[in-house]
Motif scaffolding. Structure first.
Motif, PDB file in Angstrom:
ATOM      1  N   PHE A 376       0.803  -1.218   0.111  1.00 45.86           N
ATOM      2  CA  PHE A 376       0.158  -0.042   0.116  1.00 45.86           C
ATOM      3  C   PHE A 376       0.858   1.307   0.005  1.00 45.86           C
ATOM      4  O   PHE A 376       0.289   2.289  -0.497  1.00 45.86           O
ATOM      5  N   ILE A 377       2.035   1.046   0.327  1.00 47.73           N
ATOM      6  CA  ILE A 377       2.777   2.375   0.377  1.00 47.73           C
ATOM      7  C   ILE A 377       3.612   2.255  -0.988  1.00 47.73           C
ATOM      8  O   ILE A 377       3.797   3.382  -1.479  1.00 47.73           O
ATOM      9  N   HIS A 378       3.812   1.325  -1.652  1.00 50.38           N
ATOM     10  CA  HIS A 378       4.415   1.514  -3.157  1.00 50.38           C
ATOM     11  C   HIS A 378       3.440   1.591  -4.097  1.00 50.38           C
ATOM     12  O   HIS A 378       3.781   1.969  -5.164  1.00 50.38           O
ATOM     13  N   GLU A 379       2.414   1.154  -3.744  1.00 50.91           N
ATOM     14  CA  GLU A 379       1.043   1.527  -4.968  1.00 50.91           C
ATOM     15  C   GLU A 379      -0.083   2.085  -4.079  1.00 50.91           C
ATOM     16  O   GLU A 379      -0.943   1.317  -3.555  1.00 50.91           O
ATOM     17  N   PRO A 380       0.061   3.313  -3.993  1.00 52.13           N
ATOM     18  CA  PRO A 380      -1.172   4.021  -3.266  1.00 52.13           C
ATOM     19  C   PRO A 380      -2.541   3.802  -3.834  1.00 52.13           C
ATOM     20  O   PRO A 380      -3.732   3.830  -3.010  1.00 52.13           O
ATOM     21  N   SER A 381      -2.466   3.607  -5.001  1.00 52.75           N
ATOM     22  CA  SER A 381      -3.783   3.169  -5.957  1.00 52.75           C
ATOM     23  C   SER A 381      -4.627   1.951  -5.459  1.00 52.75           C
ATOM     24  O   SER A 381      -5.625   1.897  -5.464  1.00 52.75           O
ATOM     25  N   LEU A 382      -3.905   1.139  -4.709  1.00 49.65           N
ATOM     26  CA  LEU A 382      -4.370   0.072  -4.058  1.00 49.65           C
ATOM     27  C   LEU A 382      -5.697   0.143  -3.188  1.00 49.65           C
ATOM     28  O   LEU A 382      -6.800  -0.298  -3.276  1.00 49.65           O
ATOM     29  N   LYS A 383      -5.467   1.245  -2.140  1.00 48.32           N
ATOM     30  CA  LYS A 383      -6.565   1.575  -1.549  1.00 48.32           C
ATOM     31  C   LYS A 383      -7.791   1.846  -2.048  1.00 48.32           C
ATOM     32  O   LYS A 383      -8.867   1.363  -1.803  1.00 48.32           O
ATOM     33  N   ALA A 384      -8.033   2.444  -3.278  1.00 53.19           N
ATOM     34  CA  ALA A 384      -9.051   2.931  -3.967  1.00 53.19           C
ATOM     35  C   ALA A 384      -9.705   1.843  -4.621  1.00 53.19           C
ATOM     36  O   ALA A 384     -10.887   1.489  -4.549  1.00 53.19           O
ATOM     37  N   THR A 385      -8.890   1.099  -5.307  1.00 52.05           N
ATOM     38  CA  THR A 385      -9.434  -0.106  -6.066  1.00 52.05           C
ATOM     39  C   THR A 385      -9.783  -1.080  -5.171  1.00 52.05           C
ATOM     40  O   THR A 385     -10.969  -1.510  -5.410  1.00 52.05           O
ATOM     41  N   MET A 386      -8.989  -1.560  -4.225  1.00 57.25           N
ATOM     42  CA  MET A 386      -9.530  -2.682  -3.252  1.00 57.25           C
ATOM     43  C   MET A 386     -10.578  -2.109  -2.426  1.00 57.25           C
ATOM     44  O   MET A 386     -11.642  -2.835  -2.138  1.00 57.25           O
ATOM     45  N   GLY A 387     -10.610  -0.832  -2.086  1.00 54.56           N
ATOM     46  CA  GLY A 387     -11.772  -0.265  -1.385  1.00 54.56           C
ATOM     47  C   GLY A 387     -12.991  -0.181  -2.066  1.00 54.56           C
ATOM     48  O   GLY A 387     -14.107  -0.759  -1.343  1.00 54.56           O
ATOM     49  N   GLN A 388     -13.087  -0.005  -3.306  1.00 56.08           N
ATOM     50  CA  GLN A 388     -14.213   0.031  -4.159  1.00 56.08           C
ATOM     51  C   GLN A 388     -14.810  -1.617  -4.200  1.00 56.08           C
ATOM     52  O   GLN A 388     -15.856  -1.808  -4.114  1.00 56.08           O
TER      53      GLN A 388
END
Length: 416
Positions: A376-388
């Motif tokens: 999650f630190i190296h790929e901040p976009s994971l929060k949005a995609t996994m969160g959705q």
């Protein structure tokens, strides 16, 4: 006496349901009981909730939407210092509560819903007009305690037998996951003829949707970008130390500029009456000091619903550390708030979290947890995609509507 009154529900009427719960605190079991009571109330049932202990200041806010009554809080919670005899005392408190409801309370009801402690079931079955009982088994109690000594094994033997026998007296048994259903069958050998039904917990999504999250300035130091969150009671079986140990591993993997932007909040249910809560909180504090994590960890005890929602809204992901957890409501809460989950790859999370889609399922060791956190630190976009993806999964599989209708059908079929 309550058992001699006419059944309160006429033909076609929604049943009257009485909930019996040992201690109305802030754990996952309490969350489910409240959600179940509110669901049946919304479905037209007349609902009452009885417990041995209720403190409105140390309970979910939704409890104020229900008629909650207490009896038996004067009975001991344990036999002396150290929490000894807690199981025996819990059985006594619940049996007393059941007797009080039947013989002293002004209550009319068709169905009893109880959970955690099955010892009260015979009271309702031996009444002059036996009551229909639905028992919700979160997890066999006999598996939740360690038996380190011969004395403890001798003490637990009759209690374990009583749990199994009285559980079998229920008219219907529900469990919170397929995992718990399999454990139920493996544990209660004399009940092998019973196939418990799975009723997954759901979320009161209206409570989440109605709150505007607060800023976290008071809880999180300035300059912290990656906020990780652990939510669990301060109990050793929840393995909260795993989150701290994973943080130590993460520190060794990150450049200093990234590490300085990382922060962990350990938020958990805490009751000063429970010795283990007090002791374990102190143990975790010492672990933080020994690992020199003081600038990277915040402890939060007995937080409000609003604080929880604000934390879930603002964090990067949730760290869910218990192994063999029977279900766990926290992953659902996190996913509904579009927050990915890093959880241990056993028990209930296998049925709620989808690996690499709504979060990560890991071996329960600091190295694997830190590797998942690092993504999650190296790929901040994971929060949005996994969160959705997580929010979509909760809406599809764990909706309040499905929970309400399934529970209502279980209750009404008891009266056919």
């Amino acid at each position: 006496m309550a058992e001699e009154r006419r059944p309160p529900g006429g033909p076609g009427a929604a049943p009257s349901v009485l909930f019996l719960h040992p201690d109305l605190g802030v754990g996952g079991a309490e969350r489910l009981v409240l959600d179940a009571a509110l669901a049946l109330q919304a479905r037209g049932c007349r609902v009452s909730l009885w417990t041995a202990h209720y403190d409105p200041g140390h309970c979910f806010a939704e409890s104020r939407e229900l008629p909650v009554r207490c009896a038996g809080d004067w009975l001991p919670r344990s036999l002396g210092w150290g929490g000894r005899g807690a199981a025996l005392c819990a059985y006594m408190r619940m049996v007393f509560l059941a007797l009080y409801v039947l013989f002293l309370a002004d209550e009319e009801f068709d169905v009893v819903v109880c959970d955690q402690v099955s010892a009260c079931i015979p009271v309702f079955k031996l009444a002059r007009r036996p009551k229909k009982v639905l028992f919700y088994c979160h997890f066999p109690d006999l598996l939740l305690t360690r038996r380190d000594s011969l004395l403890k094994r001798l003490y637990r033997a009759p209690i374990n037998w009583l749990e199994e026998y009285t559980t079998g007296l229920a008219d219907r048994i529900l469990v919170n996951s397929r995992f718990t259903a399999s454990v139920f069958k493996d544990t209660f050998k004399s009940l092998s003829h019973i196939d418990p039904d799975v009723l997954y917990p759901s979320l009161n999504v209206a409570a989440f949707d109605s709150v505007i999250p607060d800023k976290l300035d008071d809880l999180v130091p300035a300059g912290k970008k990656f906020l990780f969150l652990s939510i669990n009671r301060y109990e050793r079986k929840k393995n909260l130390a795993l989150a701290l140990e994973a943080l130590v591993q993460l520190r060794s993997r990150l450049p200093s500029q990234d590490w300085e932007r990382v922060h962990l909040i350990v938020a958990g249910g805490y009751d000063e009456r429970v010795l283990e809560n007090v002791e374990h909180y102190q143990e975790l504090q010492r672990l933080v000091q020994q690992a020199d994590l003081g600038q990277s960890v915040t402890f939060l005890r007995s937080f409000s619903d609003r604080q929880k929602i604000s934390l879930l809204h603002g964090c990067t992901c949730v760290l869910y550390t218990p192994s063999h957890e029977h279900f766990g409501i926290v992953p659902l809460e996190a996913m509904y708030m579009r927050c990915p989950v890093v959880a241990v790859n056993s028990g209930g999370p296998l049925e709620s979290v989808v690996h690499s889609v709504t979060g990560f399922l890991c071996e329960p060791d600091p190295v694997h947890f830190s590797e998942a956190i690092e993504k999650f630190i190296h790929e901040p976009s994971l929060k949005a995609t996994m969160g959705q993806a997580g929010r979509a999964r909760v809406k599809e599989k764990f909706s309040p509507e499905a929970f309400t209708e399934q529970l209502y059908q279980y209750v009404t079929k008891l009266l056919v």
